[in-house]
Design an enzyme around this catalytic site. Sequence first.
Site, mmCIF file in Angstrom:
data_model
loop_
_atom_site.group_PDB
_atom_site.id
_atom_site.type_symbol
_atom_site.label_atom_id
_atom_site.label_comp_id
_atom_site.label_asym_id
_atom_site.label_seq_id
_atom_site.Cartn_x
_atom_site.Cartn_y
_atom_site.Cartn_z
ATOM 1 C CG ASP A 6 -1.583 1.276 1.439
ATOM 2 O OD1 ASP A 6 -2.340 1.602 0.373
ATOM 3 O OD2 ASP A 6 -1.685 1.849 2.387
ATOM 4 C CG ASP A 8 -1.290 7.622 0.332
ATOM 5 O OD1 ASP A 8 -0.370 7.999 -0.062
ATOM 6 O OD2 ASP A 8 -2.386 7.861 -0.385
ATOM 7 C CG PHE A 18 -6.974 12.895 -0.772
ATOM 8 C CD1 PHE A 18 -7.222 11.529 -0.867
ATOM 9 C CD2 PHE A 18 -8.274 13.621 -0.621
ATOM 10 C CE1 PHE A 18 -8.531 10.918 -0.572
ATOM 11 C CE2 PHE A 18 -9.610 13.199 -0.529
ATOM 12 C CZ PHE A 18 -9.683 11.518 -0.349
ATOM 13 C CB THR A 49 -1.948 3.246 -4.026
ATOM 14 O OG1 THR A 49 -2.480 4.382 -3.282
ATOM 15 C CG2 THR A 49 -1.611 3.743 -5.516
ATOM 16 C CG ASN A 50 -8.289 2.183 -2.493
ATOM 17 O OD1 ASN A 50 -8.029 1.371 -3.400
ATOM 18 N ND2 ASN A 50 -8.814 1.748 -1.534
ATOM 19 C CD GLN A 51 -3.559 7.735 -4.224
ATOM 20 O OE1 GLN A 51 -3.900 9.023 -3.951
ATOM 21 N NE2 GLN A 51 -2.815 7.054 -3.276
ATOM 22 N NE ARG A 56 -12.580 11.019 -2.114
ATOM 23 C CZ ARG A 56 -13.370 10.771 -1.096
ATOM 24 N NH1 ARG A 56 -14.315 11.720 -0.644
ATOM 25 N NH2 ARG A 56 -13.240 9.754 -0.360
ATOM 26 N NE ARG A 99 -12.924 3.415 -2.324
ATOM 27 C CZ ARG A 99 -11.965 4.328 -1.736
ATOM 28 N NH1 ARG A 99 -10.904 4.732 -2.592
ATOM 29 N NH2 ARG A 99 -12.175 4.426 -0.570
ATOM 30 C CG ASP A 125 -1.930 2.512 6.296
ATOM 31 O OD1 ASP A 125 -2.153 2.169 5.118
ATOM 32 O OD2 ASP A 125 -2.403 3.667 6.920
ATOM 33 N NE ARG A 128 -8.808 2.027 2.077
ATOM 34 C CZ ARG A 128 -9.256 3.378 1.970
ATOM 35 N NH1 ARG A 128 -10.528 3.669 2.121
ATOM 36 N NH2 ARG A 128 -8.287 4.323 2.014
HETATM 37 MG MG LIG Z 1 -2.702 3.425 3.609
#
Ligand SMILES: [Mg+2]
Length: 183
Positions: A6, A8, A18, A49-51, A56, A99, A125, A128
């Site tokens: 992951d 972030d 973000f 990575t989810n971004q 959005r 996602r 971390d 999910r």
């Molecule tokens: Mg993370």
Amino acid sequence: MLVLLDRDGVINEDRPDFVKSPEEFVFLKGAVEAIARLKSAQHLIAIVTNQSCIGRGIITEERLASIHQKLCTELAKHQCSIDHIYVAPDAPWNATEMRKPGAGMIKAALSKFRHSPENTVLVGDAKRDLQAAAAAGCHRILVQTGKGMKTQKDGLEPDLLPVSVAKDLAEATDFILQGRFAA
Ligand SMILES: [Mg+2]
């Protein structure tokens, strides 16, 4: 092994608003060195990575590419690199299987690198991350950086276990290099 990271809260500081620019991308202490050690040991590394900041409408794909350019440039200074970066740009209200907690990015990585889940570990971390890894059947390491302490404190459902808990990416790297996974 195939090591899925992951981003972030694992490689760089997590931000509630973000990471929106290269300036806001701040490496966590020891993360670059940990990635270099994994590469020296011949492991494959992909970021998953989810971004949602893209979905959005907060940043563009081009801006994200400039953020990842900073990441790659810093790794190159340590004579290492990431083998692939998977990004799920979906907004939460319009999420696909890509996602996390969906396993789409992990399944894509397993297929691209022809690795079995048993030979793959995800370091994350957030809950999910662990959910996505459990759905794909790969090993899971929770780091206590980023949201990790809160994730641990909130408790993990039995179907997410076993999970190894590491202080940070450096310690997670120790586990991986020693083949030490919770079972
Ligand atoms: Mg993370």
